[in-house]
Design an enzyme around this catalytic site. Structure first.
Site, PDB file in Angstrom:
ATOM      1  N   CYS A  23     -28.048  -1.892  26.541  1.00 14.62           N
ATOM      2  CA  CYS A  23     -28.560  -2.340  25.232  1.00 14.62           C
ATOM      3  C   CYS A  23     -29.051  -1.166  24.404  1.00 14.62           C
ATOM      4  O   CYS A  23     -28.871  -1.128  23.185  1.00 14.62           O
ATOM      5  CB  CYS A  23     -29.726  -3.309  25.413  1.00 14.62           C
ATOM      6  SG  CYS A  23     -29.297  -4.795  26.304  1.00 14.62           S
TER       7      CYS A  23
HETATM    8  C1  BEZ Z   1     -28.356  -3.262  30.171  1.00 18.22           C
HETATM    9  O1  BEZ Z   1     -28.507  -3.454  28.973  1.00 18.22           O
HETATM   10  O2  BEZ Z   1     -28.208  -2.158  30.629  1.00 18.22           O
HETATM   11  C2  BEZ Z   1     -28.322  -4.418  31.135  1.00 18.22           C
HETATM   12  C3  BEZ Z   1     -29.046  -5.560  30.863  1.00 18.22           C
HETATM   13  C4  BEZ Z   1     -29.030  -6.590  31.762  1.00 18.22           C
HETATM   14  C5  BEZ Z   1     -28.267  -6.495  32.918  1.00 18.22           C
HETATM   15  C6  BEZ Z   1     -27.512  -5.356  33.176  1.00 18.22           C
HETATM   16  C7  BEZ Z   1     -27.537  -4.301  32.261  1.00 18.22           C
END
Ligand code: BEZ
Length: 213
Positions: A45
Site C-alpha cells: 500500500c
Molecule cells: C501490503 O500492503 O503490503 C499488504 C497488505 C495486506 C496484506 C499483504 C500485504
C-alpha cells in the site's frame, strides 16, 4: 446490494486526511477513482499511494480526482503519510478516507470475508460525472495495482463515450480502435470515420483513433 457497472456509486460522508468528504459533492462534475488499501503501514500500500501521488498530473489531465480508503483512522493515515513521502519520493496530494467504522468498505463491498474478514481487498472503482460506476477491479492484498492500466482504462472510457468505437486488446493512446458493430449505415460510417476503416471481418473493423491527427 451488489455494485455493478452502471450502478450509481453509493454516496457517503466520511472523514479524510483533507477534512470531511461528502462523496458525490466532492466528485463534482468530473470523474473519480476510489481505491482501497487493506491497512495502514503495510508495504505494498505504501508503494501504491506513492505511485498514485506521482501520477496526479496524469489524472488531473483527464479530469479525474483520486481518493483512497483504508480501514484505519485519520490520525493513523496522517502518521503513515510521513512514511509514504519519506520512502516513495512522493508528496501526498489527494485524500485518504478514514474508515475505522468500515462505512465505505461495507458500502463498496471491499471486505471479502473468505479472503480476510478484517482487511479490505484492493478495490478500484472508476466513477463518471453522472456518478455511475464504470469499472470495478479487485486485486488480492498481495498484488500491487498497475496505475498505468487504470489511466489506460480511463482513456478508453473517455474516448468511447465520445465516439462510436471500442478499444481492442492492449490498446494505448494513438492506437487503432474498433468500430461498434451496431454502426452499419455507409453514410454514417463515412461521416464518423473520414479516415476510413479496414474490415478484417464484417464484425471486426479497425479505424485510426478518431480524435488523433
Ligand atoms: C501490503 O500492503 O503490503 C499488504 C497488505 C495486506 C496484506 C499483504 C500485504
Amino acid at each position: 446490494m451488489a455494485l455493478h457497472l452502471g450502478s450509481i456509486a453509493p454516496d457517503f460522508t466520511q472523514e479524510s486526511t483533507e477534512g470531511t468528504i461528502r462523496f458525490h459533492e466532492w466528485i463534482g462534475n468530473g470523474w473519480a477513482i476510489l481505491f482501497s488499501h487493506p491497512k495502514d503501514f503495510t508495504p505494498v500500500c505504501t508503494t501504491e499511494l506513492g505511485a498514485a501521488a506521482n501520477l496526479k498530473a496524469e489524472f488531473d489531465k483527464r479530469n479525474v480526482k483520486m481518493i483512497a480508503v483504508s480501514v484505519d483512522d485519520v490520525p493513523s493515515h496522517k502518521r503513515w503519510i510521513g512514511d509514504i513521502e519519506e520512502t516513495q519520493s512522493a508528496k501526498m496530494n489527494f485524500p485518504i478516507l478514514g474508515d475505522a467504522d468500515r462505512k465505505v468498505a461495507t458500502l463498496y463491498d471491499m471486505i471479502h470475508a473468505e479472503a480476510n474478514d478484517t482487511l479490505t481487498v484492493r478495490s478500484v472503482f472508476i466513477i463518471d460525472p453522472n456518478k455511475k460506476i464504470r469499472l470495478v477491479l479487485t486485486y488480492p492484498a498481495s498484488t500491487g495495482r498497475n496505475f498505468a492500466e487504470i489511466l489506460r482504462v480511463i482513456d478508453s472510457l473517455q474516448l468511447t463515450d465520445k465516439h462510436s468505437v471500442a478499444t481492442p486488446a492492449n490498446w494505448q493512446q494513438g492506437g487503432d480502435v474498433v468500430i461498434s458493430p451496431s454502426l452499419q449505415d455507409p453514410e454514417v460510417l463515412k461521416q464518423k470515420f473520414p479516415k476510413g476503416y479496414k474490415a478484417i471481418k464484417p464484425y471486426l473493423r479497425m479505424t485510426p483513433q478518431p480524435d488523433k491527427k
